[in-house]
Motif scaffolding. Structure first.
Motif, PDB file in Angstrom:
ATOM      1  N   PRO A   1      21.391  -8.406 -26.796  1.00  0.00           N
ATOM      2  CA  PRO A   1      20.583  -9.173 -27.761  1.00  0.00           C
ATOM      3  C   PRO A   1      19.277  -9.745 -27.193  1.00  0.00           C
ATOM      4  O   PRO A   1      18.338 -10.008 -27.943  1.00  0.00           O
ATOM      5  CB  PRO A   1      21.520 -10.304 -28.199  1.00  0.00           C
ATOM      6  CG  PRO A   1      22.630 -10.335 -27.190  1.00  0.00           C
ATOM      7  CD  PRO A   1      22.760  -8.949 -26.693  1.00  0.00           C
ATOM      8  N   ALA A   2      19.214  -9.913 -25.880  1.00  0.00           N
ATOM      9  CA  ALA A   2      18.001 -10.454 -25.265  1.00  0.00           C
ATOM     10  C   ALA A   2      16.797  -9.546 -25.510  1.00  0.00           C
ATOM     11  O   ALA A   2      15.661 -10.028 -25.617  1.00  0.00           O
ATOM     12  CB  ALA A   2      18.202 -10.657 -23.762  1.00  0.00           C
TER      13      ALA A   2
ATOM     14  N   GLN B   1      15.179 -10.466 -28.681  1.00  0.00           N
ATOM     15  CA  GLN B   1      14.414 -11.704 -28.511  1.00  0.00           C
ATOM     16  C   GLN B   1      13.074 -11.436 -27.828  1.00  0.00           C
ATOM     17  O   GLN B   1      12.058 -12.036 -28.174  1.00  0.00           O
ATOM     18  CB  GLN B   1      15.232 -12.714 -27.687  1.00  0.00           C
ATOM     19  CG  GLN B   1      16.387 -13.358 -28.437  1.00  0.00           C
ATOM     20  CD  GLN B   1      15.894 -14.229 -29.581  1.00  0.00           C
ATOM     21  OE1 GLN B   1      14.868 -14.886 -29.484  1.00  0.00           O
ATOM     22  NE2 GLN B   1      16.630 -14.203 -30.682  1.00  0.00           N
ATOM     23  N   VAL B   2      13.101 -10.530 -26.847  1.00  0.00           N
ATOM     24  CA  VAL B   2      11.859 -10.185 -26.130  1.00  0.00           C
ATOM     25  C   VAL B   2      10.841  -9.588 -27.104  1.00  0.00           C
ATOM     26  O   VAL B   2       9.660  -9.945 -27.084  1.00  0.00           O
ATOM     27  CB  VAL B   2      12.134  -9.202 -24.965  1.00  0.00           C
ATOM     28  CG1 VAL B   2      10.826  -8.686 -24.367  1.00  0.00           C
ATOM     29  CG2 VAL B   2      12.957  -9.887 -23.883  1.00  0.00           C
ATOM     30  N   LYS B   3      11.299  -8.695 -27.972  1.00  0.00           N
ATOM     31  CA  LYS B   3      10.393  -8.072 -28.953  1.00  0.00           C
ATOM     32  C   LYS B   3       9.816  -9.121 -29.898  1.00  0.00           C
ATOM     33  O   LYS B   3       8.616  -9.123 -30.186  1.00  0.00           O
ATOM     34  CB  LYS B   3      11.150  -6.997 -29.751  1.00  0.00           C
ATOM     35  CG  LYS B   3      11.454  -5.748 -28.944  1.00  0.00           C
ATOM     36  CD  LYS B   3      12.206  -4.733 -29.790  1.00  0.00           C
ATOM     37  CE  LYS B   3      12.558  -3.494 -28.961  1.00  0.00           C
ATOM     38  NZ  LYS B   3      13.344  -2.514 -29.744  1.00  0.00           N
ATOM     39  N   ASN B   4      10.681 -10.012 -30.387  1.00  0.00           N
ATOM     40  CA  ASN B   4      10.227 -11.055 -31.320  1.00  0.00           C
ATOM     41  C   ASN B   4       9.239 -12.000 -30.656  1.00  0.00           C
ATOM     42  O   ASN B   4       8.212 -12.379 -31.241  1.00  0.00           O
ATOM     43  CB  ASN B   4      11.425 -11.853 -31.853  1.00  0.00           C
ATOM     44  CG  ASN B   4      12.294 -11.038 -32.787  1.00  0.00           C
ATOM     45  OD1 ASN B   4      11.829 -10.073 -33.395  1.00  0.00           O
ATOM     46  ND2 ASN B   4      13.559 -11.395 -32.901  1.00  0.00           N
ATOM     47  N   LEU B   5       9.545 -12.391 -29.411  1.00  0.00           N
ATOM     48  CA  LEU B   5       8.674 -13.321 -28.693  1.00  0.00           C
ATOM     49  C   LEU B   5       7.340 -12.669 -28.325  1.00  0.00           C
ATOM     50  O   LEU B   5       6.308 -13.342 -28.307  1.00  0.00           O
ATOM     51  CB  LEU B   5       9.383 -13.848 -27.441  1.00  0.00           C
ATOM     52  CG  LEU B   5      10.458 -14.911 -27.709  1.00  0.00           C
ATOM     53  CD1 LEU B   5      11.345 -15.111 -26.481  1.00  0.00           C
ATOM     54  CD2 LEU B   5       9.826 -16.239 -28.121  1.00  0.00           C
ATOM     55  N   SER B   6       7.369 -11.365 -28.043  1.00  0.00           N
ATOM     56  CA  SER B   6       6.118 -10.649 -27.752  1.00  0.00           C
ATOM     57  C   SER B   6       5.182 -10.728 -28.945  1.00  0.00           C
ATOM     58  O   SER B   6       3.987 -11.016 -28.808  1.00  0.00           O
ATOM     59  CB  SER B   6       6.404  -9.182 -27.423  1.00  0.00           C
ATOM     60  OG  SER B   6       7.190  -9.070 -26.265  1.00  0.00           O
ATOM     61  N   LYS B   7       5.734 -10.480 -30.136  1.00  0.00           N
ATOM     62  CA  LYS B   7       4.944 -10.565 -31.368  1.00  0.00           C
ATOM     63  C   LYS B   7       4.435 -11.992 -31.572  1.00  0.00           C
ATOM     64  O   LYS B   7       3.295 -12.207 -32.009  1.00  0.00           O
ATOM     65  CB  LYS B   7       5.791 -10.151 -32.575  1.00  0.00           C
ATOM     66  CG  LYS B   7       6.151  -8.675 -32.597  1.00  0.00           C
ATOM     67  CD  LYS B   7       7.065  -8.372 -33.783  1.00  0.00           C
ATOM     68  CE  LYS B   7       7.532  -6.924 -33.760  1.00  0.00           C
ATOM     69  NZ  LYS B   7       8.504  -6.650 -34.848  1.00  0.00           N
TER      70      LYS B   7
ATOM     71  N   ILE C   1       8.934 -14.769 -20.988  1.00  0.00           N
ATOM     72  CA  ILE C   1       9.278 -14.357 -19.624  1.00  0.00           C
ATOM     73  C   ILE C   1      10.728 -14.702 -19.294  1.00  0.00           C
ATOM     74  O   ILE C   1      11.436 -13.932 -18.630  1.00  0.00           O
ATOM     75  CB  ILE C   1       8.289 -14.978 -18.614  1.00  0.00           C
ATOM     76  CG1 ILE C   1       6.927 -14.284 -18.770  1.00  0.00           C
ATOM     77  CG2 ILE C   1       8.787 -14.839 -17.180  1.00  0.00           C
ATOM     78  CD1 ILE C   1       5.819 -14.842 -17.939  1.00  0.00           C
ATOM     79  N   HIS C   2      11.201 -15.822 -19.803  1.00  0.00           N
ATOM     80  CA  HIS C   2      12.607 -16.205 -19.599  1.00  0.00           C
ATOM     81  C   HIS C   2      13.538 -15.162 -20.222  1.00  0.00           C
ATOM     82  O   HIS C   2      14.511 -14.717 -19.591  1.00  0.00           O
ATOM     83  CB  HIS C   2      12.862 -17.580 -20.217  1.00  0.00           C
ATOM     84  CG  HIS C   2      14.312 -17.984 -20.203  1.00  0.00           C
ATOM     85  ND1 HIS C   2      14.971 -18.354 -19.045  1.00  0.00           N
ATOM     86  CD2 HIS C   2      15.239 -18.045 -21.202  1.00  0.00           C
ATOM     87  CE1 HIS C   2      16.237 -18.631 -19.336  1.00  0.00           C
ATOM     88  NE2 HIS C   2      16.415 -18.445 -20.633  1.00  0.00           N
ATOM     89  N   GLN C   3      13.241 -14.744 -21.466  1.00  0.00           N
ATOM     90  CA  GLN C   3      14.086 -13.765 -22.143  1.00  0.00           C
ATOM     91  C   GLN C   3      13.971 -12.386 -21.497  1.00  0.00           C
ATOM     92  O   GLN C   3      14.947 -11.637 -21.418  1.00  0.00           O
ATOM     93  CB  GLN C   3      13.702 -13.678 -23.624  1.00  0.00           C
ATOM     94  CG  GLN C   3      14.204 -14.829 -24.470  1.00  0.00           C
ATOM     95  CD  GLN C   3      15.721 -14.902 -24.537  1.00  0.00           C
ATOM     96  OE1 GLN C   3      16.419 -13.903 -24.444  1.00  0.00           O
ATOM     97  NE2 GLN C   3      16.248 -16.110 -24.665  1.00  0.00           N
ATOM     98  N   ALA C   4      12.760 -12.047 -21.033  1.00  0.00           N
ATOM     99  CA  ALA C   4      12.558 -10.755 -20.371  1.00  0.00           C
ATOM    100  C   ALA C   4      13.390 -10.671 -19.094  1.00  0.00           C
ATOM    101  O   ALA C   4      13.971  -9.621 -18.771  1.00  0.00           O
ATOM    102  CB  ALA C   4      11.082 -10.548 -20.063  1.00  0.00           C
TER     103      ALA C   4
ATOM    104  N   ILE D   1      10.031 -18.750 -10.200  1.00  0.00           N
ATOM    105  CA  ILE D   1       8.794 -19.383  -9.725  1.00  0.00           C
ATOM    106  C   ILE D   1       7.680 -19.237 -10.769  1.00  0.00           C
ATOM    107  O   ILE D   1       6.942 -20.173 -11.037  1.00  0.00           O
ATOM    108  CB  ILE D   1       8.354 -18.763  -8.379  1.00  0.00           C
ATOM    109  CG1 ILE D   1       9.374 -19.124  -7.280  1.00  0.00           C
ATOM    110  CG2 ILE D   1       6.964 -19.276  -7.988  1.00  0.00           C
ATOM    111  CD1 ILE D   1       9.126 -18.461  -5.948  1.00  0.00           C
ATOM    112  N   ILE D   2       7.577 -18.039 -11.364  1.00  0.00           N
ATOM    113  CA  ILE D   2       6.537 -17.808 -12.373  1.00  0.00           C
ATOM    114  C   ILE D   2       6.740 -18.749 -13.556  1.00  0.00           C
ATOM    115  O   ILE D   2       5.793 -19.346 -14.070  1.00  0.00           O
ATOM    116  CB  ILE D   2       6.542 -16.334 -12.837  1.00  0.00           C
ATOM    117  CG1 ILE D   2       6.145 -15.420 -11.664  1.00  0.00           C
ATOM    118  CG2 ILE D   2       5.587 -16.123 -14.014  1.00  0.00           C
ATOM    119  CD1 ILE D   2       6.374 -13.954 -11.900  1.00  0.00           C
ATOM    120  N   GLY D   3       8.007 -18.884 -13.976  1.00  0.00           N
ATOM    121  CA  GLY D   3       8.332 -19.787 -15.082  1.00  0.00           C
ATOM    122  C   GLY D   3       7.941 -21.217 -14.773  1.00  0.00           C
ATOM    123  O   GLY D   3       7.385 -21.923 -15.624  1.00  0.00           O
ATOM    124  N   LYS D   4       8.203 -21.654 -13.536  1.00  0.00           N
ATOM    125  CA  LYS D   4       7.847 -23.028 -13.132  1.00  0.00           C
ATOM    126  C   LYS D   4       6.333 -23.222 -13.133  1.00  0.00           C
ATOM    127  O   LYS D   4       5.825 -24.277 -13.540  1.00  0.00           O
ATOM    128  CB  LYS D   4       8.413 -23.334 -11.745  1.00  0.00           C
ATOM    129  CG  LYS D   4       9.918 -23.576 -11.730  1.00  0.00           C
ATOM    130  CD  LYS D   4      10.398 -23.941 -10.338  1.00  0.00           C
ATOM    131  CE  LYS D   4      11.899 -24.200 -10.326  1.00  0.00           C
ATOM    132  NZ  LYS D   4      12.390 -24.518  -8.965  1.00  0.00           N
TER     133      LYS D   4
END
Length: 267
Positions: free
Chosen positions: A131-132, A135-141, A117-120, A1-4
């Motif tokens: 591996p996710a 991705q979360v660390k990279n996307l946070s940056k 949020i999707h990767q988290a 729901i948050i993603g939408k």
């Protein structure tokens, strides 16, 4: 729901960009000023940085912790987007390119936040070696980088003598993000025809011509227009390259399409 809901914010920003591009984004409340919105933008942007850090922690925590952090980030992103829209409208349609650029910086933040949020959510509950988490660390940056980019733009947009230069810097950062996504192979892919690839390539040619003309004129408005056109052309080209490669059965040709798209974006 948050993603939408975040996707809804993204679509709303896209619609506002469409109005700005058409020169019809006007201020609704005459008492509002760009300076008046600036402090609110800074406030919600700073809160969003804290939210991003909480999402990063929540991805390795409980599901409840992640949901709380994601909900908080949604609320602050919604507030930030509204303030950016108001600030852009205060610039008036006579500053059309500046409006588009400012709205694009907010769109970059929101788009990255959707991916984060999707990767988290994917990482939550998995082993830390999944591996996710990387991705979360990279996307946070990436989200924090885009928030910083937005803040720099807001702080300098009232200075007409530096708007174009700042817009170019912002576009270079946005193209780098597009290139990173392209190389990761993540995100939705829509198959594209060779004809669509040719059209996307023509847009690059037009953007290049505009860049040459802007360099010759040295006018801030020309730089602004080039920044907006360039980032849009590259985003469309990379999406079309992925789409064309998706339906290509020739492995060598598929690799060539992706390599050429990457090379053009870098150039």
């Amino acid at each position: 729901i948050i993603g939408k809901n975040l996707q809804g914010v993204l679509h709303n920003l896209d619609t506002t960009i469409m109005f700005a591009s058409a020169g019809t984004l006007n201020v609704e409340d005459e008492s509002e000023t760009f300076g008046g919105q600036r402090e609110e933008i800074l406030k919600f942007a700073q809160e969003l940085v804290t939210d991003v850090q909480a999402v990063l922690s929540g991805s390795a925590g409980t599901q409840g912790e992640l949901i709380t952090a994601a909900e908080q980030s949604l609320g602050n992103m919604q507030q930030l987007a509204e303030r950016i829209k108001s600030a852009a409208s205060c610039l008036g349609p006579e500053n059309q390119e500046a409006q588009v650029m400012l709205l694009n910086t907010a769109k970059d933040v929101c788009s990255n936040l959707v991916d984060l949020i999707h990767q988290a959510k994917t990482a939550n509950g998995e082993d830390i070696s999944h591996p996710a988490y990387g991705q979360v660390k990279n996307l946070s940056k990436s989200v924090i980088g885009n928030i910083t980019n937005l803040l720099k733009s807001v702080k300098t947009f009232e200075d007409e003598s530096s708007r174009g230069t700042r817009a170019m810097e912002s576009s270079v950062a946005a193209i780098a993000q597009e290139l990173q996504l392209f190389r990761s192979g993540e995100g939705a892919v829509v198959e594209a025809t060779p004809e669509e690839l040719i059209r996307a390539n023509r847009a690059i040619t037009q953007a290049t011509s505009r860049a040459v003309a802007a360099a010759a004129s040295g006018q801030q408005e020309d730089l602004l227009a080039t920044a907006n056109i360039g980032r849009r052309a590259i985003a469309e080209l990379l999406q079309t390259c992925r789409g064309a490669a998706e339906g290509c059965e020739d492995k060598q040709l598929k690799s060539e399409i992706l390599c050429r798209g990457d090379e053009l974006a870098v150039q």
